[in-house]
Motif scaffolding. Structure first.
Motif, PDB file in Angstrom:
ATOM      1  N   ARG A   1      32.873  30.026  28.713  1.00 24.76           N
ATOM      2  CA  ARG A   1      32.416  29.557  30.028  1.00 24.76           C
ATOM      3  C   ARG A   1      33.413  28.644  30.716  1.00 24.76           C
ATOM      4  N   GLY A   2      34.659  28.769  30.308  1.00 25.11           N
ATOM      5  CA  GLY A   2      35.688  27.943  30.939  1.00 25.11           C
ATOM      6  C   GLY A   2      35.934  28.368  32.379  1.00 25.11           C
ATOM      7  N   VAL A   3      36.503  27.463  33.159  1.00 23.60           N
ATOM      8  CA  VAL A   3      36.916  27.786  34.528  1.00 23.60           C
ATOM      9  C   VAL A   3      38.394  28.155  34.458  1.00 23.60           C
ATOM     10  N   HIS A   4      38.696  29.396  34.850  1.00 27.28           N
ATOM     11  CA  HIS A   4      40.051  29.928  34.677  1.00 27.28           C
ATOM     12  C   HIS A   4      40.640  30.389  36.006  1.00 27.28           C
ATOM     13  N   LYS A   5      41.967  30.490  36.025  1.00 26.28           N
ATOM     14  CA  LYS A   5      42.675  31.016  37.198  1.00 26.28           C
ATOM     15  C   LYS A   5      42.464  32.523  37.320  1.00 26.28           C
ATOM     16  N   ALA A   6      42.479  33.016  38.548  1.00 25.25           N
ATOM     17  CA  ALA A   6      42.318  34.457  38.763  1.00 25.25           C
ATOM     18  C   ALA A   6      43.137  34.945  39.947  1.00 25.25           C
ATOM     19  N   ALA A   7      43.578  36.203  39.840  1.00 22.79           N
ATOM     20  CA  ALA A   7      44.214  36.927  40.945  1.00 22.79           C
ATOM     21  C   ALA A   7      43.236  38.019  41.331  1.00 22.79           C
ATOM     22  N   MET A   8      42.770  37.976  42.576  1.00 21.34           N
ATOM     23  CA  MET A   8      41.650  38.843  42.960  1.00 21.34           C
ATOM     24  C   MET A   8      42.052  39.845  44.029  1.00 21.34           C
ATOM     25  N   SER A   9      41.643  41.085  43.817  1.00 20.66           N
ATOM     26  CA  SER A   9      41.878  42.141  44.794  1.00 20.66           C
ATOM     27  C   SER A   9      40.577  42.405  45.560  1.00 20.66           C
ATOM     28  N   VAL A  10      40.673  42.442  46.887  1.00 20.36           N
ATOM     29  CA  VAL A  10      39.523  42.767  47.736  1.00 20.36           C
ATOM     30  C   VAL A  10      39.937  43.894  48.661  1.00 20.36           C
ATOM     31  N   GLY A  11      39.294  45.037  48.528  1.00 22.19           N
ATOM     32  CA  GLY A  11      39.641  46.109  49.449  1.00 22.19           C
ATOM     33  C   GLY A  11      39.399  47.492  48.907  1.00 22.19           C
ATOM     34  N   TRP A  12      40.222  48.395  49.388  1.00 19.58           N
ATOM     35  CA  TRP A  12      39.983  49.830  49.180  1.00 19.58           C
ATOM     36  C   TRP A  12      40.875  50.442  48.113  1.00 19.58           C
ATOM     37  N   ASN A  13      41.737  49.646  47.483  1.00 22.18           N
ATOM     38  CA  ASN A  13      42.699  50.169  46.503  1.00 22.18           C
ATOM     39  C   ASN A  13      43.407  51.411  47.049  1.00 22.18           C
TER      40      ASN A  13
END
Ligand code: ADP
Ligand code: RBF
Ligand code: MG
Length: 173
Positions: A79-91
């Protein structure tokens, strides 16, 4: 101490982790936790719970592309808070996309999968628009670079402090 941010525009999102398209991102070293978006309720969002409405509104109105965020699997074994790289869209690299996805690659090794768990995110900034790559290898290279960029961006003081945002649940002792 936990910071309080009343007037910030940083989106705070909650959603269930659902199955994606099984393109094997995990095998390639970048598993993405696909967030449930209730697109079928787009015409009548008032029927949704507030957090479902918020993630739907984010998905339908935000700029598509890559973002950096802090992420927590609130009811997982980690349940740690971690860094993320997030993709939003249509790929756009893939021709078969039928719906926009919101899928963070959490930059952390988890002990196990967390499908069906609740994922919480605070989105801190934008990296780039999504691109259509001719070669799959070029997409992989770009994603790796995004990971490095996002790690660094989240270390900036204004982002680093978001790790303790009240949107995240405190770890019990
Ligand atoms: P799918 O197409 O079902 O999304 P992926 O290959 O993208 O499959 O894998 C995503 C799944 O892997 C997530 O739903 C989650 O349960 C698990 N997972 C394990 N580690 C991570 C991580 N670091 N970031 C995101 N998801 C992870
Ligand atoms: N897909 C694209 O088609 N173009 C992109 O530019 C792109 N950038 C991404 C960057 C990151 C950091 C991540 C995690 C994913 C990205 N994707 C992109 C989505 C990728 O195609 C998708 O995660 C896999 O196809 C699995 O669904
Ligand atoms: Mg995925």
């Amino acid at each position: 101490s936990r910071t309080k941010k009343a007037r910030e525009p940083m989106p705070r999102l909650r959603a269930k982790v659902v199955h994606g398209f099984g393109r094997g991102s995990k095998v390639l070293g970048f598993p993405t936790a696909n967030m449930e978006i209730k697109w079928e309720q787009e015409a009548s969002p008032e029927a949704l719970a507030p957090h479902e409405r918020e993630v739907l509104e984010f998905a339908s109105t935000c700029e598509t592309g890559i973002y950096y965020a802090w992420a927590q699997v609130v009811n997982g074994t980690d349940r740690g808070v971690h860094k993320a790289a997030m993709s939003v869209g249509w790929n756009p690299t893939f021709a078969d996309m039928k719906a926009k996805t919101v899928e963070p690659w959490i930059l952390h090794d988890f002990p196990e999968d967390f499908y069906d768990c609740e994922l919480r995110l605070v989105v801190c900034g934008y990296v780039r628009p999504e691109l259509k790559f001719d070669k799959f290898d070029d997409l992989i290279t770009a994603i790796r670079e995004d990971g490095d960029f996002c790690k660094e961006a989240l270390d900036a003081p204004s982002c680093a402090e978001v790790k303790t945002d009240e949107h995240f649940l405190p770890l019990e002792q």
